[in-house]
Design an enzyme around this catalytic site. Structure first.
Site, mmCIF file in Angstrom:
data_model
loop_
_atom_site.group_PDB
_atom_site.id
_atom_site.type_symbol
_atom_site.label_atom_id
_atom_site.label_comp_id
_atom_site.label_asym_id
_atom_site.label_seq_id
_atom_site.Cartn_x
_atom_site.Cartn_y
_atom_site.Cartn_z
ATOM 1 N N HIS A 1 77.739 30.851 52.942
ATOM 2 C CA HIS A 1 76.567 30.533 52.118
ATOM 3 C C HIS A 1 75.241 30.909 52.788
ATOM 4 O O HIS A 1 74.314 30.122 52.922
ATOM 5 C CB HIS A 1 76.589 29.107 51.547
ATOM 6 C CG HIS A 1 76.616 27.941 52.515
ATOM 7 N ND1 HIS A 1 75.812 27.839 53.610
ATOM 8 C CD2 HIS A 1 77.341 26.799 52.485
ATOM 9 C CE1 HIS A 1 76.047 26.694 54.222
ATOM 10 N NE2 HIS A 1 76.974 26.049 53.558
ATOM 11 N N HIS B 1 85.660 15.081 53.647
ATOM 12 C CA HIS B 1 84.403 15.677 53.160
ATOM 13 C C HIS B 1 84.736 16.604 52.002
ATOM 14 O O HIS B 1 85.709 17.358 52.069
ATOM 15 C CB HIS B 1 83.749 16.431 54.321
ATOM 16 C CG HIS B 1 82.540 17.223 53.980
ATOM 17 N ND1 HIS B 1 81.607 16.820 53.060
ATOM 18 C CD2 HIS B 1 82.077 18.411 54.475
ATOM 19 C CE1 HIS B 1 80.634 17.721 53.004
ATOM 20 N NE2 HIS B 1 80.902 18.691 53.834
ATOM 21 N N GLU C 1 82.829 19.119 50.496
ATOM 22 C CA GLU C 1 82.311 20.474 50.289
ATOM 23 C C GLU C 1 83.485 21.434 50.091
ATOM 24 O O GLU C 1 84.565 21.252 50.672
ATOM 25 C CB GLU C 1 81.426 20.911 51.469
ATOM 26 C CG GLU C 1 80.658 22.187 51.125
ATOM 27 C CD GLU C 1 79.522 22.523 52.088
ATOM 28 O OE1 GLU C 1 79.334 21.831 53.103
ATOM 29 O OE2 GLU C 1 78.801 23.506 51.790
ATOM 30 N N ASP D 1 84.560 24.226 51.038
ATOM 31 C CA ASP D 1 85.337 24.892 52.091
ATOM 32 C C ASP D 1 86.487 24.005 52.565
ATOM 33 O O ASP D 1 87.439 24.487 53.181
ATOM 34 C CB ASP D 1 84.458 25.341 53.271
ATOM 35 C CG ASP D 1 83.530 24.255 53.795
ATOM 36 O OD1 ASP D 1 83.150 23.362 53.026
ATOM 37 O OD2 ASP D 1 83.172 24.315 54.984
ATOM 38 N N HIS E 1 78.290 15.936 56.917
ATOM 39 C CA HIS E 1 77.252 16.827 56.457
ATOM 40 C C HIS E 1 76.678 16.471 55.079
ATOM 41 O O HIS E 1 75.570 16.819 54.736
ATOM 42 C CB HIS E 1 77.865 18.227 56.461
ATOM 43 C CG HIS E 1 77.138 19.313 55.819
ATOM 44 N ND1 HIS E 1 77.729 20.280 55.060
ATOM 45 C CD2 HIS E 1 75.820 19.612 55.834
ATOM 46 C CE1 HIS E 1 76.843 21.125 54.634
ATOM 47 N NE2 HIS E 1 75.676 20.774 55.079
ATOM 48 N N ASP F 1 83.076 18.340 59.593
ATOM 49 C CA ASP F 1 82.072 19.329 60.013
ATOM 50 C C ASP F 1 81.490 19.056 61.407
ATOM 51 O O ASP F 1 81.105 19.997 62.112
ATOM 52 C CB ASP F 1 80.910 19.357 59.008
ATOM 53 C CG ASP F 1 81.237 20.172 57.762
ATOM 54 O OD1 ASP F 1 82.177 20.975 57.792
ATOM 55 O OD2 ASP F 1 80.527 19.999 56.757
ATOM 56 N N TYR G 1 76.006 26.663 64.758
ATOM 57 C CA TYR G 1 76.465 25.812 63.660
ATOM 58 C C TYR G 1 75.518 24.621 63.487
ATOM 59 O O TYR G 1 75.107 24.277 62.376
ATOM 60 C CB TYR G 1 77.887 25.319 63.979
ATOM 61 C CG TYR G 1 78.542 24.561 62.867
ATOM 62 C CD1 TYR G 1 79.344 25.213 61.932
ATOM 63 C CD2 TYR G 1 78.368 23.193 62.722
ATOM 64 C CE1 TYR G 1 79.948 24.517 60.904
ATOM 65 C CE2 TYR G 1 78.954 22.488 61.703
ATOM 66 C CZ TYR G 1 79.745 23.159 60.795
ATOM 67 O OH TYR G 1 80.329 22.463 59.773
ATOM 68 N N HIS H 1 86.125 23.076 61.527
ATOM 69 C CA HIS H 1 85.850 24.499 61.764
ATOM 70 C C HIS H 1 85.986 24.775 63.262
ATOM 71 O O HIS H 1 85.490 23.993 64.086
ATOM 72 C CB HIS H 1 84.418 24.872 61.357
ATOM 73 C CG HIS H 1 84.102 24.650 59.914
ATOM 74 N ND1 HIS H 1 84.601 25.442 58.901
ATOM 75 C CD2 HIS H 1 83.319 23.729 59.311
ATOM 76 C CE1 HIS H 1 84.135 25.008 57.734
ATOM 77 N NE2 HIS H 1 83.364 23.960 57.956
HETATM 78 FE FE1 FEO Z 1 80.019 20.671 54.778
HETATM 79 FE FE2 FEO Z 1 82.464 22.649 56.281
HETATM 80 O O1 FEO Z 1 81.523 21.778 54.892
#
Ligand code: FEO
Length: 401
Positions: free
Chosen positions: A24, A78, A80, A82, A151, A173, A201, A232
């Protein structure tokens, strides 16, 4: 032991994304990963999922570890996309799993997947609050700790204490890096690369949330953590103190006290001449200074430098009475991420009417950057005498403290 086994009873079922170079808008020069895990006690737990395009690979990894029908719990830390993009697909393979999320996570799952998932299912998700626990047997117990805005409002960590093994923080995250690697652990990778990506990050995803992170860190730090498994990049086992200390430093807005960042773009080289003259004046004083022309640099790299610098000097030619587009784009990004403890200086060139320099100063002031009252604005092409910046750099250095 399968190639997916991270350690006893914990398996990696995420997806390593070697190809992504734009997350993004954030440049991911080293790719990324969407980490998901299976933990086996007497009960079996799936933690998080992956981006939807990688669902088949995710399912295959799960099947290499266990029959999905044997999964008893599916925790979404979470929402989001991803991590939850595969949610509507994976739940079809988990007929016996109870779904778990924070209350805000339940709301967010509903808000994202209401077209694909029956309303009734959302009502069955267990909404956990701070301190709620889940005992999965064999000495393993999860404790849930919401970490709103790290996040998203829904974010939480799942801390697993293990009487017979290691205590693991599944933190989504937080402590992540956009970093593709065939090795799962921090100490199996080049730590400089890993820390560089962790820093980038933080700068690009979490910087504007630093106040909340600073408050959440003691809560997380109080947990007896042996292992950190983020969503991640690599998992941390040998450098936990290092990454937590780095988060303390970044969230406190600690900076390289004496360093300067020059960010600019140029139309016909006039603003470039100013930027180069400023660079020369600063470097002559043995102050560390970096210079980025935005046409040739991406803003996610530049904001990482901005997080660390004491002073940010931003330059733009005036185009149509306003900012040059690349500078406008960068400043919009910087404004959102709110780097802390900064001194600012606006500079640029113009033809018949200015505008860009004033806008730069206003945008920086809007995020509490302490901008010098003096600006540099030069009409058309600077003459050699226009490029004497001793006085203004003296003022800048005085302000830097
Ligand atoms: Fe806030 Fe890796 O998503």
């Amino acid at each position: 032991m399968t190639h997916l086994e991270l350690m006893k009873d914990i398996y990696y079922v995420g997806y390593i994304d070697w190809e992504v170079r734009n997350f993004h808008g954030y440049s991911t020069h080293r790719g990324s990963s969407y980490n998901a895990y299976i933990v086996k006690g007497e009960k079996t737990v799936l933690i998080d999922a992956v981006k939807r395009p990688y669902f088949e690979s995710f399912l295959k990894s799960i099947k290499a570890v266990c029959d999905p029908a044997e999964i008893d719990y599916y925790i979404t830390n979470h929402v989001e996309m991803d991590h939850s993009g595969s949610f509507p697909l994976i739940i079809k393979h988990l007929p016996n799993a109870e779904l778990i999320a924070s209350q805000r996570g339940v709301d967010a799952l509903k808000a994202h997947f209401h077209e694909e998932v029956e309303e009734d299912l959302f009502n069955k998700i267990r909404a956990v609050k701070e301190g709620d626990t889940l005992d999965i047997g064999n000495g393993k117990k999860f404790t849930f700790v919401p970490i709103p805005m790290i996040h998203w409002p829904d974010s939480m960590v799942s801390f697993m204490s293990d009487e017979n093994g290691k205590n693991v923080l599944f933190c989504n995250d937080a402590f992540g890096q956009h970093y593709a690697t065939s090795k799962r652990w921090d100490d199996e990778n080049d730590l400089c690369e890993v820390m560089e990506e962790a820093e980038k990050y933080y700068a690009n995803i979490l910087l504007h949330l630093s106040g909340l992170i600073a408050k959440a860190l003691p809560k997380v730090g109080a947990l007896p953590i042996d292992i950190i498994c983020p969503s991640h990049g690599v998992c941390w086992r040998s450098n936990i103190g290092k990454i937590i200390d780095a988060y303390k430093k970044w969230s406190a807005g600690e900076i390289d006290k004496n360093s300067v960042l020059i960010v600019y773009d140029t139309m016909w080289e006039s603003t470039s001449k100013i930027a180069k003259a400023l660079f020369k004046e600063i470097s002559h004083r043995s102050i560390p200074v970096k210079r980025y022309r935005l046409t040739n640099a991406d803003y996610s790299d530049v904001i990482t430098e901005a997080m660390k610098a004491r002073a940010i000097l931003v330059g733009s030619p005036t185009l149509n009475n306003g900012l040059y587009p690349t500078v406008a784009e960068y400043l919009s990004y910087q404004k959102g991420l709110k780097p802390m403890n900064k001194i600012g200086l606006a500079f640029g060139s113009y033809g018949w009417g200015g505008g860009a320099v004033k806008e730069i100063a206003e945008i920086m002031k809007a995020t509490k950057i302490d901008v010098l009252d003096e600006t540099i604005e030069i009409k058309f092409v600077p003459k050699p005498e226009d490029l004497d910046f001793k006085e203004i750099i003296d003022k800048l250095i005085e302000k830097m403290g």
